[in-house]
Design a protein around this motif. Structure first.
Motif, short mmCIF file in Angstrom:
data_model
loop_
_atom_site.label_atom_id
_atom_site.label_comp_id
_atom_site.label_asym_id
_atom_site.label_seq_id
_atom_site.Cartn_x
_atom_site.Cartn_y
_atom_site.Cartn_z
N GLY A 1 5.10 9.83 -5.78
CA GLY A 1 4.86 11.14 -5.17
C GLY A 1 5.95 11.49 -4.18
N LEU A 2 6.46 10.51 -3.43
CA LEU A 2 7.53 10.79 -2.46
C LEU A 2 8.80 11.24 -3.18
N ALA A 3 9.07 10.63 -4.34
CA ALA A 3 10.28 11.01 -5.08
C ALA A 3 10.20 12.45 -5.58
N GLN A 4 9.00 12.94 -5.84
CA GLN A 4 8.84 14.30 -6.33
C GLN A 4 8.77 15.32 -5.20
N LEU B 1 14.37 12.25 -0.90
CA LEU B 1 14.29 10.82 -1.21
C LEU B 1 14.05 10.65 -2.70
N ASN B 2 14.86 9.79 -3.31
CA ASN B 2 14.56 9.39 -4.68
C ASN B 2 13.73 8.10 -4.64
N GLY B 3 13.44 7.52 -5.79
CA GLY B 3 12.60 6.34 -5.82
C GLY B 3 13.18 5.16 -5.05
N LEU C 1 0.83 -1.21 0.00
CA LEU C 1 0.00 0.00 0.00
C LEU C 1 0.86 1.26 0.00
N MET C 2 1.94 1.25 0.80
CA MET C 2 2.80 2.42 0.85
C MET C 2 3.56 2.63 -0.46
N SER C 3 3.85 1.53 -1.16
CA SER C 3 4.62 1.67 -2.40
C SER C 3 3.84 2.43 -3.47
N LEU C 4 2.52 2.50 -3.33
CA LEU C 4 1.75 3.29 -4.28
C LEU C 4 2.10 4.77 -4.21
N ASP C 5 2.65 5.22 -3.07
CA ASP C 5 3.00 6.63 -2.90
C ASP C 5 4.44 6.94 -3.27
N ILE C 6 5.20 5.92 -3.70
CA ILE C 6 6.63 6.14 -3.98
C ILE C 6 6.83 7.20 -5.08
#
Length: 396
Positions: free
Chosen positions: A55-58, A63-65, A48-53
């Motif tokens: 957006g987190l990278a941007q 944090l990058n991918g 579930l958290m990986s779906l936000d990766i």
């Protein structure tokens, strides 16, 4: 040549099949275990958290991918410790609060709140939920958290509060279910121990009745012989024998009666099996009884053990296989006294579950093993069978 060329691939396929079989067996053993559940929970949380990766990278969080993936994986991995160390549920909770302030991530906190409430109880769950709401209130007041919040506090109430309350509530409910199951398991264990103790008391009562009767007869017989031998040199020996039998009887009373024997009539022997068969026939189970004539010469204690096994088996047949015929066989071999009770399995389960404490089989097994015997009960392809074997006694 063709066979030689085909042999290695066949062997490789067979080896692969064996490895797959071992893997499947391992998965079957692990399925439903706490470790398997925790692994699935951590994997689901990470998925579930990986779906936000992306957006987190941007986002502006350095944090990058790849780094975001590693951080989220480590956070999800803390769920593996939630019930393995005393502070286990609090570790993913603390990490989830860091994720809220740093990554604006609310997924892990749901699993963390559930874990705290389930494995540490209602008070801890309420405390953790309050801390989560306080942290979110502070973070939500900052200009850049979350980016989509707009200016309305109603979004805070519609998103943050339901997440915490729902996760905590589900965890508290699961904790209650765990407590009820633990109490039921404890009650079943207590009932089982009580059944074993009751059977031991019954065995002790039978020992007192049967052995006490023989000791009484021995004392009386020794007194008669003592009177007949008065004036002879061996007359005093009969007096001592009579006194020894009396002391043994008193000792038996001290050990059995004064330490909790249930008293009452002694358990019947093999001669009472036809009466049990008649009672079962009245309840709907026709019973066929076959007993070796030589088995009636076995000691009363062994006959009582066989009677108890048959009695419990017929009771279980009336509960779980109503209307099915039952076959009882008692055989005497050169070294064993054996009883076998079988009945066909019912074509369908009863619509109303029978009332049963589930302790009768434990009582049967306890009596048989107390006398040095062996006991087995289980389902076959189309029948249920109980077998008990006792060491053969000298004819009485």
């Amino acid at each position: 040549m063709h066979d030689q060329a085909a042999a290695p691939p066949m062997r490789r396929a067979a080896a692969a099949g064996r490895r797959l079989g071992r893997l499947w067996s391992l998965m079957e053993r692990w399925r439903g275990t706490p470790l398997a559940v925790d692994l699935l929970t951590a994997a689901g949380c990470f998925a579930l958290m990986s779906l936000d990766i992306p957006g987190l990278a941007q986002a502006d969080n350095a944090l990058n991918g790849a780094a975001a993936t590693a951080v989220l994986a480590l956070g999800a991995a803390t769920l593996l410790l939630r019930r393995r160390v005393p502070w286990g549920p609090w570790l993913p909770y603390a990490v989830s609060l860091v994720f809220i302030g740093w990554l604006h991530e609310l997924t892990l906190v749901q699993f963390a709140l559930y874990s705290v409430a389930r494995y540490r109880g209602r008070a801890a769950g309420v405390l953790a939920c309050g801390g989560y709401l306080a942290v979110c209130a502070v973070a939500y007041a900052m200009p850049d958290w979350p980016a989509h919040r707009g200016e309305s506090v109603s979004q805070f109430l519609a998103l943050v509060v339901p997440v915490g309350v729902l996760a905590t509530g589900v965890g508290i409910a699961a904790n209650r279910v765990d407590l009820v199951r633990a109490l039921e398991a404890k009650g079943a264990e207590t009932a089982l121990l009580q059944a074993v103790q009751d059977e031991r008391t019954s065995v002790a009562g039978d020992v007192h009745d049967f052995v006490g009767r023989e000791l009484t007869m021995l004392a009386v017989r020794a007194e008669v012989l003592s009177r007949r031998a008065r004036g002879e040199r061996w007359g005093q020996d009969f007096d001592e024998l009579s006194e020894t039998a009396r002391r043994a009887h008193l000792l038996l009373n001290e050990i059995v009666v004064r330490r909790g024997s249930g008293g009452g009539a002694p358990t019947p022997g093999l001669e009472a099996l036809p009466r049990l068969a008649e009672e079962s026939a009245g309840a709907g189970n026709e019973v066929e009884v076959s007993v070796d004539d030589t088995a009636y010469n076995q000691s009363p204690l062994r006959q009582a053990a066989i009677y108890r096994v048959v009695q419990e088996c017929l009771t279980n047949a009336a509960k779980h296989a109503p209307g099915q015929p039952v076959r009882v066989t008692v055989r005497l071999t050169p070294d064993r006294l054996r009883v076998t009770v079988t009945n066909p399995l019912p074509p369908a389960r009863p619509t109303v579950p029978p009332v049963s404490a589930g302790t009768g089989t434990a009582g049967m097994e306890e009596r048989v093993r107390t006398m040095g015997g062996e006991f087995w009960a289980g389902r076959g392809e189309d029948s249920y069978e109980v077998r008990a074997e006792l060491p053969r006694s000298s004819p009485t």
